[in-house]
Motif scaffolding. Structure first.
Motif, PDB file in Angstrom:
ATOM      1  N   HIS A 121      19.492   0.978  55.967  1.00 26.69           N
ATOM      2  CA  HIS A 121      20.252   1.567  54.865  1.00 26.69           C
ATOM      3  C   HIS A 121      19.460   1.368  53.574  1.00 26.69           C
ATOM      4  O   HIS A 121      19.126   0.236  53.215  1.00 26.69           O
ATOM      5  N   VAL A 122      19.162   2.463  52.871  1.00 25.13           N
ATOM      6  CA  VAL A 122      18.340   2.424  51.669  1.00 25.13           C
ATOM      7  C   VAL A 122      19.161   2.897  50.473  1.00 25.13           C
ATOM      8  O   VAL A 122      19.742   3.991  50.498  1.00 25.13           O
ATOM      9  N   PHE A 123      19.229   2.073  49.421  1.00 23.87           N
ATOM     10  CA  PHE A 123      19.879   2.512  48.187  1.00 23.87           C
ATOM     11  C   PHE A 123      19.026   3.615  47.555  1.00 23.87           C
ATOM     12  O   PHE A 123      17.819   3.437  47.367  1.00 23.87           O
ATOM     13  N   VAL A 132      29.438  -0.389  52.351  1.00 25.36           N
ATOM     14  CA  VAL A 132      30.151  -1.052  53.441  1.00 25.36           C
ATOM     15  C   VAL A 132      29.649  -0.421  54.724  1.00 25.36           C
ATOM     16  O   VAL A 132      29.724   0.806  54.902  1.00 25.36           O
ATOM     17  N   ILE A 133      29.108  -1.213  55.618  1.00 28.32           N
ATOM     18  CA  ILE A 133      28.479  -0.674  56.820  1.00 28.32           C
ATOM     19  C   ILE A 133      29.548  -0.324  57.849  1.00 28.32           C
ATOM     20  O   ILE A 133      30.347  -1.187  58.233  1.00 28.32           O
ATOM     21  N   PRO A 134      29.584   0.925  58.306  1.00 26.45           N
ATOM     22  CA  PRO A 134      30.596   1.332  59.287  1.00 26.45           C
ATOM     23  C   PRO A 134      30.482   0.541  60.594  1.00 26.45           C
ATOM     24  O   PRO A 134      29.381   0.216  61.048  1.00 26.45           O
ATOM     25  N   ASP A 135      31.643   0.250  61.174  1.00 25.97           N
ATOM     26  CA  ASP A 135      31.709  -0.428  62.479  1.00 25.97           C
ATOM     27  C   ASP A 135      30.976  -1.767  62.469  1.00 25.97           C
ATOM     28  O   ASP A 135      30.386  -2.185  63.477  1.00 25.97           O
ATOM     29  N   TRP A 136      31.013  -2.419  61.334  1.00 23.23           N
ATOM     30  CA  TRP A 136      30.383  -3.735  61.198  1.00 23.23           C
ATOM     31  C   TRP A 136      31.391  -4.612  60.491  1.00 23.23           C
ATOM     32  O   TRP A 136      32.599  -4.393  60.617  1.00 23.23           O
ATOM     33  N   ARG A 137      30.989  -5.582  59.735  1.00 25.68           N
ATOM     34  CA  ARG A 137      31.919  -6.468  59.046  1.00 25.68           C
ATOM     35  C   ARG A 137      32.520  -5.775  57.818  1.00 25.68           C
ATOM     36  O   ARG A 137      31.792  -5.441  56.883  1.00 25.68           O
TER      37      ARG A 137
END
Length: 334
Positions: A121-123, A132-137
């Motif tokens: 994931h790159v800003f 917020v990373i999907p399907d993660w914390r």
């Protein structure tokens, strides 16, 4: 709240020229250094498994934008894409983001004929973004921005005070200049200042932890209670005379208001050291063999190994008929 186990690295500067410094690396040595850098990053996978790492943070300068080749970008994304954890990148002043950067998903896929790694994931905005990373914390929010040129004037946009959800772990990625960074000379700071901030800015920013990039030495930033609230991991593989200290990949655990005490692990992945040695020859040195003997003594005292890179400064008085001495580097290959 469960701590967040992370690995941090930055400032690899892949494909930097390496030929214009005082060390004047020949082509063979430049290629060796490049391989050392790649091997250092290849160790991330094993360290993720060894330390139970949940996310990898890279606050900038992964490569040199003006010089980086497609093959290097493919090699790096192959390494990072093979990790079984998310990788978060905030491009810095040397790997700044633009539509034709290899960080740009569509451009990379068109040039490489490969998919952009899903876990990377790159800003991609000069303004602060929240991730917020999907399907993660869902209890962790990452914040960051990118450079779109090689410099940002004034205070880093990610470090303005703001309200953040107290029930989340708020993690920032910031590439820029800590103005009260104590181990960098005043001249170096003035030359390298971009997107500046202070320790006070970090402590009042609202982040539980900030991953810092830009300076090449390891340095933690602590609050008044001794909790680490931010740190520079530094360059993982040394290249220049301003990088003579040890360098690391950094692992730790983020909790509310700082790193979990005792959680920091410094993994040294650099196969060599860079040493800047001053060798005193005394008065009246007359032969190459005498010079070599003194350099050997200094090498032994400093614990120099075959893998180290050494810049030698000779000090002393030479004979009147001195013009020049040639010292064959093969004298020190053992």
């Amino acid at each position: 709240m469960k701590p967040l186990r992370f690995l941090q690295f930055s400032d690899v500067h892949l494909d930097s020229p390496l030929g214009a410094t005082k060390l004047r690396y020949p082509e063979k040595k430049r290629e060796q250094l490049r391989r050392d850098m790649i091997r250092a990053l290849e160790q991330i996978g094993d360290l993720v498994q060894k330390h139970g790492v949940e996310v990898v943070l890279c606050p900038g300068d992964l490569w040199e934008e003006e010089c980086v080749s497609l093959n290097t970008a493919m090699e790096i994304f192959g390494i990072l894409g093979s990790l079984e954890v998310p990788v978060i990148i905030a491009p810095g002043n040397h790997d700044y983001y633009h539509p034709l950067s290899y960080y740009a998903r569509d451009h990379y896929q068109q040039k490489s004929n490969r998919p952009f790694p899903k876990n990377v994931h790159v800003f991609s905005s000069a303004q602060l973004q929240a991730l917020v990373i999907p399907d993660w914390r869902d209890d962790v929010i990452f914040y960051g921005s990118c450079y779109t040129t090689d410099r940002i004037e004034g205070t880093h946009p990610s470090l303005a005070p703001r309200e953040m959800p107290a029930e989340k772990l708020n993690v920032g990625l910031v590439h820029g200049s800590l103005l009260d960074f104590p181990i960098v000379s005043e001249v170096h700071i003035k030359r390298q200042v971009t997107a500046n901030f202070t320790t006070s800015d970090i402590l009042t920013s609202g982040y539980d932890y900030v991953a810092l990039g830009h300076y090449h030495g390891y340095w933690p930033v602590e609050d008044s209670l001794g909790r680490v609230r931010a740190l520079y991991s530094g360059i993982p593989v040394a290249r220049g005379l301003d990088e003579t200290r040890d360098h690391y990949l950094v692992i730790g655990s983020i909790t509310k208001d700082g790193l979990e005490p005792g959680s920091l692990v410094l993994e040294r992945v650099d196969p060599h050291r860079i040493l800047d040695l001053e060798v005193h020859l005394g008065e009246g040195v007359g032969t190459v063999s005498e010079i070599v003997a003194r350099i050997r003594e200094e090498f032994q005292s400093a614990g120099v190994t075959k893998s180290d890179i050494v810049y030698v400064r000779l000090q002393g008085v030479v004979q009147r008929d001195f013009s020049s001495y040639f010292v064959d580097e093969r004298e020190f290959a053992q």
